[in-house]
Structure formats: structure tokens, C-alpha cells
Design a protein around this motif. Structure first.
Motif, PDB file in Angstrom:
ATOM      1  N   UNK A 161       0.829  -1.197   0.000  1.00 24.98           N
ATOM      2  CA  UNK A 161       0.000   0.000   0.000  1.00 24.98           C
ATOM      3  C   UNK A 161       0.868   1.253   0.000  1.00 24.98           C
ATOM      4  N   UNK A 162       1.928   1.231   0.773  1.00 23.94           N
ATOM      5  CA  UNK A 162       2.864   2.360   0.805  1.00 23.94           C
ATOM      6  C   UNK A 162       3.414   2.607  -0.606  1.00 23.94           C
ATOM      7  N   UNK A 163       3.856   1.533  -1.273  1.00 27.71           N
ATOM      8  CA  UNK A 163       4.376   1.656  -2.644  1.00 27.71           C
ATOM      9  C   UNK A 163       3.319   2.180  -3.600  1.00 27.71           C
ATOM     10  N   UNK A 164       2.111   1.645  -3.513  1.00 28.42           N
ATOM     11  CA  UNK A 164       1.032   2.068  -4.417  1.00 28.42           C
ATOM     12  C   UNK A 164       0.685   3.538  -4.214  1.00 28.42           C
TER      13      UNK A 164
ATOM     14  N   UNK B 132       1.380   6.588  -7.066  1.00 33.61           N
ATOM     15  CA  UNK B 132       0.137   7.086  -7.642  1.00 33.61           C
ATOM     16  C   UNK B 132      -0.721   6.026  -8.309  1.00 33.61           C
ATOM     17  N   UNK B 133      -0.605   4.792  -7.863  1.00 30.46           N
ATOM     18  CA  UNK B 133      -1.361   3.702  -8.468  1.00 30.46           C
ATOM     19  C   UNK B 133      -2.804   3.609  -7.979  1.00 30.46           C
ATOM     20  N   UNK B 134      -3.158   4.396  -6.988  1.00 30.35           N
ATOM     21  CA  UNK B 134      -4.528   4.386  -6.478  1.00 30.35           C
ATOM     22  C   UNK B 134      -5.199   5.668  -6.953  1.00 30.35           C
ATOM     23  N   UNK B 135      -6.279   5.506  -7.688  1.00 31.49           N
ATOM     24  CA  UNK B 135      -6.987   6.653  -8.259  1.00 31.49           C
ATOM     25  C   UNK B 135      -8.011   7.209  -7.271  1.00 31.49           C
TER      26      UNK B 135
END
Length: 132
Positions: free
Chosen positions: A43-46, A50-53
Motif C-alpha cells: 500500500x505504501x508503494x502504491x 500514484x497507483x490508487x486513483x
């Protein structure tokens, strides 16, 4: 005993902004297991890439992630009534803003769990060398 299965291991985390207070608001975590570490790290990486819109999805991800392993909190008070805020991990968004949760607490969770594991390894190796 592995640190993540030891119920006596408690990790206390104080936010940077609160560290100089006499009775700082404190989060209490248990040691995370490998799967939970992976969840937090992913989750930290995402979030960092910016992988979470969408802001709402980002907030949900942040708060659900910092709730992993959360056992309790101390010294959390309602700013209007000055009454203690009872512990409920679902209410983490009542005691943390998203910046504190993502840029301070999330990193401290991983760092504190790592330090706790290292401390346990050192104390076990000292115990072994003392009994030899």
C-alpha cells in the motif's frame, strides 16, 4: 518464539508532531506478521507511485493500512469536548488526518516493527550466550 506470535510484544508509536508533549497521543500495535508487512509495504508503494486513483480511495487505503495490527491508543481527546476518544480501529480517521497517517505513522509502523524484531533477536542471542 517468533516476534509476530508473541502476544507480549507491544509497539508504541508517537507521531513526530507529538513527541515533545508530556502525555503524547500514542498508538499501540502488535508485531506484524510477514503477510501484514507485505500489505503495508504494498500500500505504501502504491500510494507513493500514484497507483490508487481518486482521493476517497487513497484515504480508504491509508486508513485501512494504518489500522493493521492496531491494538489500542492512549491520550486521544475530542477537540470540542476534551473527552477521551474510546479506542475503535474503525475510528482511526477521527484521530488522524491523512498526512499524519500516510507520511508519519505508516513509515513508523514498519520501522518500529523492524526495530522490535532486531531487539528481540539481540536479547535472545544474549540469553543463549549467557547460558552457554
Amino acid at each position: 518464539m517468533p516476534v509476530c506470535t508473541d502476544p507480549s510484544v507491544k509497539i508504541t508509536i508517537v507521531l513526530e508532531t507529538d513527541k515533545d508533549k508530556d502525555q503524547p497521543p500514542t498508538f499501540i500495535y502488535r508485531a506484524l506478521n510477514g503477510r501484514e508487512w507485505r500489505q503495508v509495504a504494498e500500500m505504501f508503494d502504491r500510494l507513493q507511485t500514484g497507483q490508487i486513483d481518486g482521493m476517497a480511495e487513497q484515504l480508504d487505503a491509508i486508513y485501512s493500512t494504518v489500522s493493521i495490527g492496531l491494538l489500542d491508543w492512549k491520550n486521544m481527546f475530542d477537540p470540542i469536548t476534551n473527552e477521551p476518544i474510546p479506542f475503535d480501529p474503525k475510528d482511526i480517521d477521527l484521530v488522524l488526518n491523512p498526512i499524519e497517517a500516510s507520511s508519519d505513522l505508516m513509515g513508523k509502523i514498519l520501522g518500529a516493527v523492524h526495530l522490535q524484531h532486531e531487539d528481540k533477536k539481540k536479547s535472545e542471542s544474549q540469553a543463549v550466550s549467557e547460558t552457554v
